[in-house]
Design an enzyme around this catalytic site. Structure first.
Site, short mmCIF file in Angstrom:
data_model
loop_
_atom_site.label_atom_id
_atom_site.label_comp_id
_atom_site.label_asym_id
_atom_site.label_seq_id
_atom_site.Cartn_x
_atom_site.Cartn_y
_atom_site.Cartn_z
N ASP A 484 0.81 -1.22 0.00
CA ASP A 484 0.00 0.00 0.00
C ASP A 484 0.84 1.27 0.00
OD1 ASP A 484 -2.50 -1.11 0.06
OD2 ASP A 484 -2.62 -1.17 2.24
C1 BGC Z 1 -2.97 -3.96 4.41
C2 BGC Z 1 -2.70 -4.83 3.23
C3 BGC Z 1 -1.42 -4.43 2.57
C4 BGC Z 1 -0.29 -4.43 3.56
C5 BGC Z 1 1.02 -3.95 2.96
C6 BGC Z 1 -1.77 -3.94 5.32
O1 BGC Z 1 -1.97 -3.02 6.32
O2 BGC Z 1 -4.09 -4.45 5.09
O3 BGC Z 1 -3.77 -4.73 2.32
O4 BGC Z 1 -1.18 -5.34 1.55
O5 BGC Z 1 -0.61 -3.59 4.64
O6 BGC Z 1 1.00 -2.62 2.62
#
Ligand code: BGC
Length: 812
Positions: A484
């Site tokens: 993200d």
């Molecule tokens: C989110 C995921 C994401 C991960 C890495 C998590 O907080 O829920 O969707 O893939 O972070 O960024």
């Protein structure tokens, strides 16, 4: 250092001190009514949706820690008072113990030779929490004691409850009838729902106005009413409604008194409008209370709950020589998978319940570790998720569980999202053999007028990748892929604007090698699924697109010793030797290898060796290396974290599992298992003072080697780590893999292992699989004997007779 121990027989973690390094929590409820409960009974409850139907109040990031609210009990004994769970009164106890089990928590504390044991659970098919309270006089003289209960109501919408005080301080309404305190505040428009807190005994007094109970400047640690040993019989009128009972008891030496408290939620039909303002139909509440009239009723419901968990956990049972591995696989990892399936990323001690609902990406992945437990619920969830998909195959990134509608505020454009849907559906079909799910008419963006069969949703997911390719023929990353925080198109030149939402350049051509790797792995599975349903043309087309993608990856996604991570919006490599920092990232290594890239020419092994060398630490693999020490505007959020935290070189447990799977794919069982044990919580129990979070569940991440607090975990419970680690250990390492035509046995284990047994329920039959490793290899099944007969290959054929079958798989 440990702060408790595992009781594997009872499937419990037993905490022996209330002052754990951080609150260690558990979850109650697995259907519609949910609660979080810490080892000192902090936490809160909600119905279906942690934001929109919050039942009790909780203050996040409160000082002191974990005193933000809970279901609290106080004992009063001749001027002295205490809480059996230590908090909130925090009076020294003669003894303390908290047992977190499967869907229940028992907290026991003794002071003044009075022991109190409270068992909290949400019975099956019940919209409420039951608290069984047992008070015992262990002294040698008679005692007159008082027991106070306390909880604070939330005014339904937790977000609004936390902000809108100008309104909320004037809306609270309660009603007291006998030993039941009803909370009937309306929320904005009229709704026929309410909550209640009851006890199955006459009460000496009550409070329903927080200020009256606590005192204007008091705290939960010493509420005015408890200090005085006397309730005020307050009836809340606005401000902060609460619920507190006061019970009086005479206890002879050795005598015990037992009570059942119920915190319940009731929703009457919409058409059953309230007769006049404030008059609620209590029929359902009364029936719920009657269901638990005695402690025997509570005991029976708890036994049913435990039996249900025994049944759920009997679907995959490992017997290995390693106790920690057994408890991790058989109990806690599967339990965590259920919790993440239910809660997605919404409510934990790190997720406030108001920020995120269900995630398209997250919830699809949660299915992978859960589908064997209750396949029907996985099916229903898949359809819910797919119903939020958009017509071009893209997806809303999140949706609210109560409304099941895509969240407009977050939107979509995370270009990995569509592929996870395919992976979840394949996992479901492999587990169940139920292809009919592909025919379910499924809307786009919840609009039934544009519904198509689920199979078509998968096609659109697949095509979303190939319809959105960038300059190198790699998939466009969109706002971000799995990571993200890698926001390659989203840098902002406007001061103060969020990198999450701002696109300041027209191009938006950043490409993701991770999505490309995912495409080779998941696209391949899609092709196999299409073959199974007889759509050979589609299977052929998918295979050819996947082959093409593999070529592109090997041509433009290979950096020399590992796979690069991405191309940024300026066409510059991300995760390459050429970069100043962040030269290598973990995600593309895992998925490209799982997708079969570089297998023949040794590049896959080379990439995994680079992972070990550059990303390996004793507490797991860091996400990238070197960590970013300066802000890289073209990369977005990732470099805003200090080095070693979160997506900037933290140990993200989620993607450690992808490397375990990749190592298993290349046959290196020793490495796969080594990585497994570095992050599996049961293996870290002895360093709980460093790790700090619950030793029975995975956290999302631990601080990486560049961080000052190396090894310290954050964000436990709600993480894709649960599912992926269960997939890694149960399917890739222990090698018991559901496949389209049967159960495949394909272990990748440490060479030193002699073997192990797995009992696996699969499509109604039970397979008792014994894996033998006489020649001490890591990979390869040389013979498979099913019910005494040799079977060619390594797939156990289907019997569908509901019987037990013995399987001996010999490696070598
Ligand atoms: C989110 C995921 C994401 C991960 C890495 C998590 O907080 O829920 O969707 O893939 O972070 O960024």
């Amino acid at each position: 250092m440990k702060f408790g121990y595992f009781d594997d027989v009872n499937k419990e973690y037993v905490i022996t001190t209330p002052t754990t390094p951080y609150p260690w929590i558990n979850y109650l409820g697995s259907q519609e009514f949910f609660s979080l409960i810490s080892n000192t009974a902090g936490g809160y409850s909600f119905y279906k949706d942690a934001k929109l139907r919050r039942i009790t109040r909780f203050r996040y990031n409160n000082v002191p820690l974990d005193l933000g609210g809970g279901r609290y009990y106080y004992l009063y004994d001749e001027g002295d008072f205490w809480s059996p769970g230590w908090a909130p009164a925090k009076k020294e106890l003669q003894s303390y113990e908290c047992r977190h089990g499967m869907g229940y928590t028992t907290i026991k504390g003794k002071r003044n030779d009075v022991s109190t044991e409270v068992t909290f659970f949400v019975p099956l098919n019940f919209n409420g929490e039951v608290h069984k309270v047992v008070v015992k006089n262990e002294s040698d003289k008679a005692k007159t004691l008082k027991l106070f209960s306390f909880l604070e109501w939330c005014l339904w919408n937790a977000d609004d409850d936390d902000r809108n005080f100008q309104r909320n301080f004037s809306t609270g309404e309660v009603e007291i009838k006998g030993s039941v305190i009803y909370h009937k505040t309306e929320y904005k428009e009229r709704r026929n729902h309410y909550a209640f807190f009851s006890v199955n005994a006459p009460i000496a007094g009550f409070d329903s106005d927080r200020e009256s109970f606590i005192g204007t400047y008091g705290g939960f640690d010493a509420p005015k009413a408890v200090v005085a040993g006397q309730s005020n019989n307050s009836v809340a009128d606005g401000w902060s409604p609460c619920a507190s009972h006061c019970l009086e008891m005479e206890l002879q030496p050795g005598e015990t008194k037992e009570y059942v408290f119920i915190l319940g939620y009731v929703e009457n039909p919409v058409e059953d409008k309230w007769e006049s303002k404030g008059v609620i139909n209590k029929t359902k509440a009364e029936a719920m209370i009657a269901q638990f009239a005695t402690t025997a009723d509570a005991d029976k419901a708890l036994a049913e709950l435990k039996a249900d968990w025994d049944r759920l956990l009997s679907k995959y049972i490992l017997e290995s020589g390693e106790e920690k591995l057994n408890r991790q696989v058989n109990i806690w990892n599967q339990y965590q998978c259920m919790v993440t399936f239910n809660l997605s990323r919404s409510a934990s001690y790190f997720e406030s319940g108001v920020g995120r609902g269900m995630g398209f990406r997250d919830s699809n992945q949660d299915i992978l570790g859960f589908v064997h437990q209750i396949p029907d619920r996985a099916r229903e969830r898949i359809i819910d998720i797919a119903s939020t998909q958009l017509q071009d195959g893209g997806a809303y990134h999140q949706y609210q569980p109560l409304t099941k509608r895509g969240n407009d505020a977050i939107g979509g454009n995370f270009n990995d999202d569509p592929l996870w849907l395919i992976l979840a559906v394949v996992a479901y079909v492999k587990e169940t053999g139920d292809y009919s799910i592909l025919d379910v008419m499924t809307p786009f963006d919840n609009d039934m007028s544009v519904a198509t069969p689920l199979k078509d949703h998968l096609k659109r997911s697949f095509d979303h990748v190939i319809n959105n390719l960038g300059p190198h023929g790699l998939p466009l990353i969109g706002r971000a892929d799995w990571n993200d925080c890698l926001n390659l198109n989203c840098f902002s030149t406007e001061p103060g604007e969020s990198f999450q939402t701002t696109t300041s350049k027209d191009g938006r051509v950043a490409e993701s090698v991770m999505i490309a790797g995912m495409f080779t792995y998941i696209g391949g599975l899609y092709a196999r699924l299409m073959e199974k349903v007889g759509d050979m043309d589609e299977a052929k087309r998918a295979d050819s697109e996947v082959d093409k993608m593999r070529e592109v990856i090997m041509k433009d996604g290979w950096d020399g010793k590992w796979f690069i991570r991405a191309y940024d919006d300026f066409g510059k490599k991300v995760g390459s030797e050429e970069c100043e920092e962040g030269k290598i990232f973990i995600e593309s290594q895992g998925f490209c290898v799982m997708g079969g890239c570089g297998i023949e020419d040794g590049k896959a092994i080379e990439a995994l060796d680079s992972v070990e060398e550059r990303l390996g630490t004793k507490y797991g693999l860091v996400l990238n290396n070197p960590a970013f020490t300066r802000y890289v505007v073209e990369y977005g959020e990732i470099s805003t974290y200090p080095a070693g935290y979160k997506e900037n070189a933290g140990i993200f447990c989620h993607n450690n599992a992808w490397i375990m799977c990749a190592e298993a794919c290349v046959g290196r069982g020793d490495k796969a298992y080594d990585y497994y044990t570095r992050i599996a919580p049961a293996f870290l129990e002895d360093i709980s003072e460093i790790h700090r979070l619950e030793p029975y569940v995975y956290p999302q991440m631990a601080a990486g080697k560049d961080a000052r607090r190396f090894g310290e975990a954050k964000n436990s419970w709600l993480t894709g780590t649960a599912s992926w680690n269960f997939v890694a250990i149960s399917q890739f390492i222990l090698g018991i893999q559901p496949d389209f035509d049967g159960l495949k046995i394909d272990p990748a284990i440490p060479k030193a292992w002699d073997g192990y047994k797995v009992t696996r329920e699969f499509r109604g039959d039970i397979f008792e699989v014994e894996v033998k490793n006489p020649n001490h290899v890591s990979k390869g099944v040389s013979s498979l004997v099913v019910d005494g007969k040799e079977v060619a290959g390594n797939v156990i054929p289907m019997f569908n007779d509901g019987k037990r079958h013995t399987v001996v798989a010999t490696m070598g």
